[in-house]
Write a protein that holds these residues in place. Structure first.
Motif, PDB file in Angstrom:
ATOM      1  N   SER A  77       0.928  -1.208   0.014  1.00 37.07           N
ATOM      2  CA  SER A  77      -0.137   0.064  -0.048  1.00 37.07           C
ATOM      3  C   SER A  77       0.829   1.238  -0.089  1.00 37.07           C
ATOM      4  O   SER A  77       2.075   1.099   0.077  1.00 37.07           O
ATOM      5  CB  SER A  77      -0.860   0.194   1.223  1.00 37.07           C
ATOM      6  OG  SER A  77      -0.131   0.422   2.410  1.00 37.07           O
ATOM      7  N   MET A  78       0.364   2.447  -0.035  1.00 36.50           N
ATOM      8  CA  MET A  78       1.026   3.617   0.054  1.00 36.50           C
ATOM      9  C   MET A  78       1.501   3.817   1.470  1.00 36.50           C
ATOM     10  O   MET A  78       2.357   4.794   1.753  1.00 36.50           O
ATOM     11  CB  MET A  78       0.048   4.916  -0.323  1.00 36.50           C
ATOM     12  CG  MET A  78       0.799   6.178  -0.528  1.00 36.50           C
ATOM     13  SD  MET A  78      -0.309   7.566  -0.624  1.00 36.50           S
ATOM     14  CE  MET A  78      -1.000   7.883   0.939  1.00 36.50           C
ATOM     15  N   PHE A  79       0.660   3.135   2.403  1.00 36.14           N
ATOM     16  CA  PHE A  79       0.964   3.502   3.712  1.00 36.14           C
ATOM     17  C   PHE A  79       2.571   3.367   4.189  1.00 36.14           C
ATOM     18  O   PHE A  79       3.144   4.056   4.637  1.00 36.14           O
ATOM     19  CB  PHE A  79       0.435   2.637   4.545  1.00 36.14           C
ATOM     20  CG  PHE A  79       0.594   2.943   6.081  1.00 36.14           C
ATOM     21  CD1 PHE A  79      -0.160   3.661   6.977  1.00 36.14           C
ATOM     22  CD2 PHE A  79       1.479   1.913   6.756  1.00 36.14           C
ATOM     23  CE1 PHE A  79       0.039   3.880   8.230  1.00 36.14           C
ATOM     24  CE2 PHE A  79       1.375   2.149   8.106  1.00 36.14           C
ATOM     25  CZ  PHE A  79       0.962   3.123   8.925  1.00 36.14           C
ATOM     26  N   GLU A  80       3.231   2.243   3.689  1.00 35.83           N
ATOM     27  CA  GLU A  80       4.477   2.168   3.982  1.00 35.83           C
ATOM     28  C   GLU A  80       5.550   2.852   3.306  1.00 35.83           C
ATOM     29  O   GLU A  80       6.538   3.034   3.914  1.00 35.83           O
ATOM     30  CB  GLU A  80       4.913   0.680   3.962  1.00 35.83           C
ATOM     31  CG  GLU A  80       4.789   0.217   2.455  1.00 35.83           C
ATOM     32  CD  GLU A  80       3.564  -0.644   2.216  1.00 35.83           C
ATOM     33  OE1 GLU A  80       3.227  -1.258   0.957  1.00 35.83           O
ATOM     34  OE2 GLU A  80       2.572  -0.315   3.134  1.00 35.83           O
ATOM     35  N   VAL A 152       1.605  -5.216  -4.288  1.00 40.82           N
ATOM     36  CA  VAL A 152       0.914  -6.530  -4.402  1.00 40.82           C
ATOM     37  C   VAL A 152      -0.137  -6.600  -3.325  1.00 40.82           C
ATOM     38  O   VAL A 152      -0.008  -6.036  -2.268  1.00 40.82           O
ATOM     39  CB  VAL A 152       1.808  -7.479  -4.192  1.00 40.82           C
ATOM     40  CG1 VAL A 152       2.843  -7.801  -5.336  1.00 40.82           C
ATOM     41  CG2 VAL A 152       2.466  -7.788  -3.027  1.00 40.82           C
ATOM     42  N   ARG A 153      -1.183  -7.402  -3.557  1.00 39.65           N
ATOM     43  CA  ARG A 153      -2.228  -7.684  -2.518  1.00 39.65           C
ATOM     44  C   ARG A 153      -1.800  -8.694  -1.602  1.00 39.65           C
ATOM     45  O   ARG A 153      -0.852  -9.662  -1.837  1.00 39.65           O
ATOM     46  CB  ARG A 153      -3.253  -8.191  -3.617  1.00 39.65           C
ATOM     47  CG  ARG A 153      -4.239  -7.137  -4.419  1.00 39.65           C
ATOM     48  CD  ARG A 153      -5.546  -7.841  -4.970  1.00 39.65           C
ATOM     49  NE  ARG A 153      -6.141  -6.783  -5.864  1.00 39.65           N
ATOM     50  CZ  ARG A 153      -5.922  -6.757  -6.984  1.00 39.65           C
ATOM     51  NH1 ARG A 153      -4.767  -7.224  -7.573  1.00 39.65           N
ATOM     52  NH2 ARG A 153      -6.555  -5.811  -7.826  1.00 39.65           N
ATOM     53  N   PRO A 154      -2.485  -9.007  -0.313  1.00 40.80           N
ATOM     54  CA  PRO A 154      -2.205  -9.816   0.553  1.00 40.80           C
ATOM     55  C   PRO A 154      -2.379 -11.164  -0.042  1.00 40.80           C
ATOM     56  O   PRO A 154      -3.304 -11.368  -0.677  1.00 40.80           O
ATOM     57  CB  PRO A 154      -3.071  -9.368   1.588  1.00 40.80           C
ATOM     58  CG  PRO A 154      -3.491  -8.078   1.570  1.00 40.80           C
ATOM     59  CD  PRO A 154      -3.411  -7.656  -0.005  1.00 40.80           C
ATOM     60  N   PRO A 187      -6.309  -1.669   1.407  1.00 42.42           N
ATOM     61  CA  PRO A 187      -6.288  -2.535  -0.031  1.00 42.42           C
ATOM     62  C   PRO A 187      -6.366  -1.201  -1.235  1.00 42.42           C
ATOM     63  O   PRO A 187      -6.509  -0.315  -1.030  1.00 42.42           O
ATOM     64  CB  PRO A 187      -7.668  -3.346   0.119  1.00 42.42           C
ATOM     65  CG  PRO A 187      -8.323  -2.333   0.784  1.00 42.42           C
ATOM     66  CD  PRO A 187      -7.849  -1.715   1.905  1.00 42.42           C
ATOM     67  N   ARG A 188      -6.359  -2.102  -2.174  1.00 40.90           N
ATOM     68  CA  ARG A 188      -6.549  -1.244  -3.572  1.00 40.90           C
ATOM     69  C   ARG A 188      -7.714  -0.737  -3.467  1.00 40.90           C
ATOM     70  O   ARG A 188      -8.887  -1.304  -3.249  1.00 40.90           O
ATOM     71  CB  ARG A 188      -6.253  -2.167  -4.920  1.00 40.90           C
ATOM     72  CG  ARG A 188      -4.834  -2.499  -4.907  1.00 40.90           C
ATOM     73  CD  ARG A 188      -4.695  -3.254  -6.379  1.00 40.90           C
ATOM     74  NE  ARG A 188      -3.422  -3.953  -6.358  1.00 40.90           N
ATOM     75  CZ  ARG A 188      -2.449  -3.211  -7.024  1.00 40.90           C
ATOM     76  NH1 ARG A 188      -2.630  -1.999  -7.726  1.00 40.90           N
ATOM     77  NH2 ARG A 188      -1.087  -3.871  -7.179  1.00 40.90           N
ATOM     78  N   GLY A 189      -8.031   0.808  -3.840  1.00 41.61           N
ATOM     79  CA  GLY A 189      -9.576   1.146  -3.983  1.00 41.61           C
ATOM     80  C   GLY A 189      -9.513   2.008  -3.009  1.00 41.61           C
ATOM     81  O   GLY A 189      -8.661   2.622  -2.211  1.00 41.61           O
ATOM     82  N   PHE A 190     -10.899   2.653  -2.526  1.00 41.80           N
ATOM     83  CA  PHE A 190     -11.043   3.808  -1.820  1.00 41.80           C
ATOM     84  C   PHE A 190     -10.979   3.351  -0.219  1.00 41.80           C
ATOM     85  O   PHE A 190     -10.649   4.081   0.469  1.00 41.80           O
ATOM     86  CB  PHE A 190     -12.380   4.381  -2.228  1.00 41.80           C
ATOM     87  CG  PHE A 190     -12.800   5.666  -1.290  1.00 41.80           C
ATOM     88  CD1 PHE A 190     -11.962   6.930  -1.635  1.00 41.80           C
ATOM     89  CD2 PHE A 190     -13.888   5.272  -0.609  1.00 41.80           C
ATOM     90  CE1 PHE A 190     -12.569   7.683  -0.784  1.00 41.80           C
ATOM     91  CE2 PHE A 190     -14.323   6.406   0.062  1.00 41.80           C
ATOM     92  CZ  PHE A 190     -13.618   7.891  -0.108  1.00 41.80           C
ATOM     93  N   ALA A 191     -11.943   2.392  -0.031  1.00 43.91           N
ATOM     94  CA  ALA A 191     -12.269   2.328   1.412  1.00 43.91           C
ATOM     95  C   ALA A 191     -10.942   1.775   2.321  1.00 43.91           C
ATOM     96  O   ALA A 191     -10.181   0.912   1.588  1.00 43.91           O
ATOM     97  CB  ALA A 191     -13.267   1.120   1.696  1.00 43.91           C
ATOM     98  N   LYS A 192     -10.679   2.430   3.422  1.00 45.27           N
ATOM     99  CA  LYS A 192      -9.487   1.689   4.197  1.00 45.27           C
ATOM    100  C   LYS A 192     -10.131   1.664   5.544  1.00 45.27           C
ATOM    101  O   LYS A 192     -10.999   2.032   6.303  1.00 45.27           O
ATOM    102  CB  LYS A 192      -8.566   2.843   4.386  1.00 45.27           C
ATOM    103  CG  LYS A 192      -7.927   3.163   3.029  1.00 45.27           C
ATOM    104  CD  LYS A 192      -7.090   4.443   2.886  1.00 45.27           C
ATOM    105  CE  LYS A 192      -6.593   4.535   1.767  1.00 45.27           C
ATOM    106  NZ  LYS A 192      -7.888   4.870   0.767  1.00 45.27           N
TER     107      LYS A 192
END
Length: 229
Positions: A77-80, A152-154, A187-192
């Motif tokens: 994700s962008m978080f890291e 990548v996704r989990p 995740p990819r997309g809007f909701a976190k």
């Protein structure tokens, strides 16, 4: 509530980011140190927005390395990408050459000390990358690379990109793997979703190992928090 939090985060964080980016251009004229402090402030702004609005915080397992090392991180994700700036001491981040080619923004990233990599650029591109990496090493800065090459996704565990082996062989530095599980919440997309992201520094991989052995150790370590592991 999740959608509302995500909307509020998008408005506040990205609105604030516009201000940070615009300020980075004049600040960069005064040198790398002021610019790196400015980037650190942006990363702290991101951390506060993630914690206070989204309810996403991080915990660190293991000791963040210091000095000239390579940190090979998972990317979900962008978080890291911003949290790593706060965990390490002014890291030099390996990024796609296309980002460095963006007018003004690219100049700022190079001024900060990011390391552009052009996978199709041949020997000349490799030499440019090595010069930038050499500057970071001379300053005692850690070098961050996302060796799987993309977000990548989990559950996804792609092989390491060839660029990692070239960097490992050329730099002759120890590699500290960084596993994380941010994709569960971001995740990819809007909701976190709210929760705790684990950032786990693994055992150091010494320089000079055969390529297969080094790649296997790093790949295994950065996926240590993966649900498929």
């Amino acid at each position: 509530m999740t959608a509302l939090r995500s909307l509020l985060f998008t408005i506040l964080f990205y609105g604030g980011t516009v201000v940070y980016v615009l300020l980075s251009f004049p600040i960069a004229l005064f040198g790398q140190r002021p610019l790196r402090r400015h980037v650190g402030n942006w990363a702290r702004f991101h951390r506060r927005c993630a914690a206070w609005i989204l309810g996403i915080r991080s915990r660190t397992e293991g000791d963040p390395p210091t000095g000239a090392v390579v940190v090979a991180a998972k990317h979900q994700s962008m978080f890291e990408t911003l949290e790593i700036v706060l965990l390490l001491d002014e890291p030099a981040i390996v990024m796609k050459r296309q980002l460095a080619d963006i007018p003004l923004f690219g100049w700022v990233t190079l001024r900060y000390g990011c390391i552009p990599v052009d996978r199709s650029g041949g020997g000349a591109a490799l030499r440019r990358m090595m010069r930038a990496a050499g500057d970071a090493i001379a300053q005692g800065r850690p070098i961050v690379i996302f060796p799987e090459g993309t977000r990548v996704r989990p559950g996804e565990r792609p092989p390491l990109q060839p660029g990692f082996a070239g960097l490992y062989r050329a730099l002759k530095l120890p590699v500290v793997p960084l596993a994380l599980d941010s994709g569960r919440l971001w995740p990819r997309g809007f909701a976190k979703r709210p929760g705790i992201v684990t950032m786990r520094f693994g055992e150091t991989v010494p320089p000079g190992l055969p390529r297969g052995e080094a790649e296997s150790a790093v790949h295994r370590a950065i996926n240590a928090l993966d649900p498929a592991a």
